[in-house]
Scaffold this active site. Structure first.
Site, PDB file in Angstrom:
ATOM      1  N   TYR A 182       9.302   4.206  11.417  1.00 54.23           N
ATOM      2  CA  TYR A 182      10.083   5.439  11.407  1.00 54.23           C
ATOM      3  C   TYR A 182      10.729   5.638  12.772  1.00 54.23           C
ATOM      4  O   TYR A 182      10.047   5.645  13.797  1.00 54.23           O
ATOM      5  CB  TYR A 182       9.211   6.654  11.076  1.00 54.23           C
TER       6      TYR A 182
ATOM      7  N   GLN B 154       9.662  13.713   4.159  1.00 56.34           N
ATOM      8  CA  GLN B 154      10.011  13.075   2.890  1.00 56.34           C
ATOM      9  C   GLN B 154      10.146  11.561   3.038  1.00 56.34           C
ATOM     10  O   GLN B 154       9.808  10.803   2.120  1.00 56.34           O
ATOM     11  CB  GLN B 154      11.296  13.683   2.311  1.00 56.34           C
TER      12      GLN B 154
ATOM     13  N   ASN C  85       8.828  14.409  14.768  1.00 56.75           N
ATOM     14  CA  ASN C  85       8.552  15.820  15.058  1.00 56.75           C
ATOM     15  C   ASN C  85       7.249  16.267  14.389  1.00 56.75           C
ATOM     16  O   ASN C  85       6.508  15.455  13.824  1.00 56.75           O
ATOM     17  CB  ASN C  85       9.737  16.695  14.628  1.00 56.75           C
TER      18      ASN C  85
ATOM     19  N   GLN D  21       9.764  11.660  33.374  1.00 55.34           N
ATOM     20  CA  GLN D  21       8.812  11.909  32.290  1.00 55.34           C
ATOM     21  C   GLN D  21       8.963  13.325  31.748  1.00 55.34           C
ATOM     22  O   GLN D  21       8.864  13.551  30.543  1.00 55.34           O
ATOM     23  CB  GLN D  21       7.387  11.676  32.785  1.00 55.34           C
TER      24      GLN D  21
ATOM     25  N   HIS E 268      11.474  14.025  28.783  1.00 57.29           N
ATOM     26  CA  HIS E 268      11.235  13.698  27.374  1.00 57.29           C
ATOM     27  C   HIS E 268      11.285  14.930  26.477  1.00 57.29           C
ATOM     28  O   HIS E 268      11.899  14.907  25.415  1.00 57.29           O
ATOM     29  CB  HIS E 268       9.895  12.987  27.204  1.00 57.29           C
TER      30      HIS E 268
ATOM     31  N   GLU F  81      -1.553   9.254  29.496  1.00 55.31           N
ATOM     32  CA  GLU F  81      -0.754   8.286  28.729  1.00 55.31           C
ATOM     33  C   GLU F  81      -0.151   7.264  29.697  1.00 55.31           C
ATOM     34  O   GLU F  81      -0.302   6.061  29.523  1.00 55.31           O
ATOM     35  CB  GLU F  81       0.351   9.026  27.973  1.00 55.31           C
ATOM     36  N   HIS F  82       0.553   7.747  30.703  1.00 61.74           N
ATOM     37  CA  HIS F  82       1.130   6.894  31.751  1.00 61.74           C
ATOM     38  C   HIS F  82       0.453   7.218  33.080  1.00 61.74           C
ATOM     39  O   HIS F  82       0.298   8.391  33.419  1.00 61.74           O
ATOM     40  CB  HIS F  82       2.634   7.143  31.914  1.00 61.74           C
TER      41      HIS F  82
ATOM     42  N   GLU G 136     -35.644  -2.446   4.390  1.00 60.42           N
ATOM     43  CA  GLU G 136     -34.675  -1.394   4.058  1.00 60.42           C
ATOM     44  C   GLU G 136     -34.768  -0.968   2.594  1.00 60.42           C
ATOM     45  O   GLU G 136     -33.920  -0.221   2.107  1.00 60.42           O
ATOM     46  CB  GLU G 136     -33.256  -1.860   4.402  1.00 60.42           C
TER      47      GLU G 136
END
EC number: 1.1.1.23
Length: 435
Positions: free
Chosen positions: A131, A189, A212, A260, A263, A327-328, A415
């Site tokens: 995506y 969708q 999103n 950064q 973004h 993250e970074h 067991e």
């Protein structure tokens, strides 16, 4: 444009204040989004492309007769991409290919004891969905980061979808990376269509890519449904933490923090340094550079989530960084590899003054699909292994089985799994009769 001027002395804070200063922007648990996404998924499952077409009209404000992009359009996209961009994409593709090819794992084939052979092999996922969200500019770099490892892994079918109209740069990148089919569809969708398939859109085994809140929620929901696809990860707002000392270049640090913060307004950037002089220089540089950036208002909003933290030394910087689990992580110090040895939690690390986060975003070769929100404590950057699955194999000879049989009987009996024990006993009895 607001003036950024936030320096906090770590050792002047109490434990609660220290904890709060490292909090990330809150991701709201929106029940309205959950309900809307659930309804969209249900409609796609029942009505297929009829519902997909209606949602495309509603959300994308366009009518799509045929969702699949023709091969001719994929090929002709090259005519609409300028040569300098093609060359840059080619360089990025080469580096990403090199790094991810190096990730190919060798199969394991050992004899754990005489007559007991154990193997581990790696098989590609059959079908994957990618995506690519729409935005101010086409995110062709994410096409490279996802399609290239999918191709190297040997996935038989690579499907890409993106909201219409799909930019020619996306089509071009997808074509040169070996994407098999492209569909003009976006939002929750599109995720539902990839997850369950329609008359003309194939169902995929795993879905990759950012989006999103609706896309993220759709990925979460379809992956939770029985027989639904796997997903790569749930992406949160982007984040960067920098560890720097008095030897660091303040302008470089400011530029990286701003890149950064660019973004999204939910991004978070943090500088850790024991040098008050450097911290002050960085603040001056941030505000000077910010004046010349077209997205200065949005970046200023992101800087509201951000802070410069003054520490007593670099060891304290390391400790805080490991707690935050960014993250970074940029380490711009006199000896960055000494700091690196102590880093436990970070998704992607950039060493030294000549390693901006932009390099990893585009063309150094590493992947830019990374765990956020502290998930680097237990999760990893996207890589070749995400497009493959491990399969275990065991083969016992009759003698190997006999040698192991008593162990198997004792363990299964302990067991209280009688049928397990019987599966061993029946074979032992069979072999005894043959002797």
């Amino acid at each position: 444009m607001k003036y950024f001027n936030t320096i906090v002395n770590w050792n002047m804070l109490n434990s609660n204040e220290q904890k709060n200063i490292l909090l990330r922007p809150v991701i709201k648990n929106n029940n309205s989004i959950k309900k809307k996404v659930k309804k969209i998924i249900e409609n796609i499952q029942v009505l297929g492309e009829k519902a997909l077409r209606e949602y495309t009209i509603l959300f994308e404000k366009c009518h799509i007769n045929k969702f699949e992009v023709s091969k001719e359009k994929m090929l002709s996209s090259s005519l609409y991409v300028n040569q300098s961009l093609k060359d840059a994409i080619s360089t990025a593709k080469k580096n990403i290919t090199s790094f991810h090819t190096a990730q190919i794992l060798s199969p394991i084939d050992i004899e754990t004891q005489v007559g007991v052979r154990c193997q581990q092999i790696y098989l590609p996922l059959n079908s994957v969905g990618i995506y690519i969200p729409s935005g101010i500019a086409p995110l062709f770099s994410t096409v490279l980061m996802l399609a290239i490892p999918a191709k190297i892994a040997g996935c038989k079918q690579i499907i890409l979808c993106s909201p219409p109209p799909i930019d020619n740069t996306i089509l071009y990148a997808a074509n040169i990376c070996g994407v098999d089919k492209i569909f003009q569809m976006g939002g929750a969708q599109a995720i539902a269509a990839l997850a369950f398939g329609t008359k003309n859109i194939p169902k995929v085994d795993k879905i990759f890519g950012p989006g999103n809140a609706y896309v993220t929620e759709a990925k979460l929901q379809v992956s939770s449904i029985f027989n639904g696809p796997q997903i790569d990860m749930l992406a949160g707002p982007s984040e960067l933490l920098i560890i720097a000392d008095e030897a660091s270049n303040a302008d470089f640090i400011a530029a990286d923090l701003l890149s950064q913060a660019e973004h999204s307004i939910s991004s978070q950037v943090i500088l850790l340094t024991p040098s008050l002089q450097l911290a002050k220089k960085v603040i001056i540089s941030i505000n000077n550079q910010l004046k010349n950036l077209s997205k200065s208002d949005d970046i200023s909003t992101a800087l509201d989530n951000s802070v410069i933290i003054l520490t007593k030394d670099l060891f304290e910087c390391i400790k805080i960084s490991n707690i935050y689990a960014p993250e970074h992580l940029i380490i711009q110090t006199k000896e960055p590899r000494l700091i690196l040895k102590e880093i436990l939690n970070a998704s992607s690390i950039f060493l030294g003054p000549w390693s901006p986060e932009s390099a990893g975003d585009y063309a150094s070769g590493t992947n830019h699909v990374l765990p956020t929100y502290g998930k680097s404590v237990s999760s990893s950057a996207l890589g070749l292994c995400d497009f493959k699955k491990r399969v275990l194999i065991q083969e016992l000879t009759s003698q190997g089985f006999i040698n192991l049989s008593n162990t198997l009987k004792i363990l299964s009996e302990a067991e209280k799994l009688e049928a397990h024990k019987n599966a061993v006993k029946i074979r032992v009895d069979f072999l005894k009769e043959k002797i």
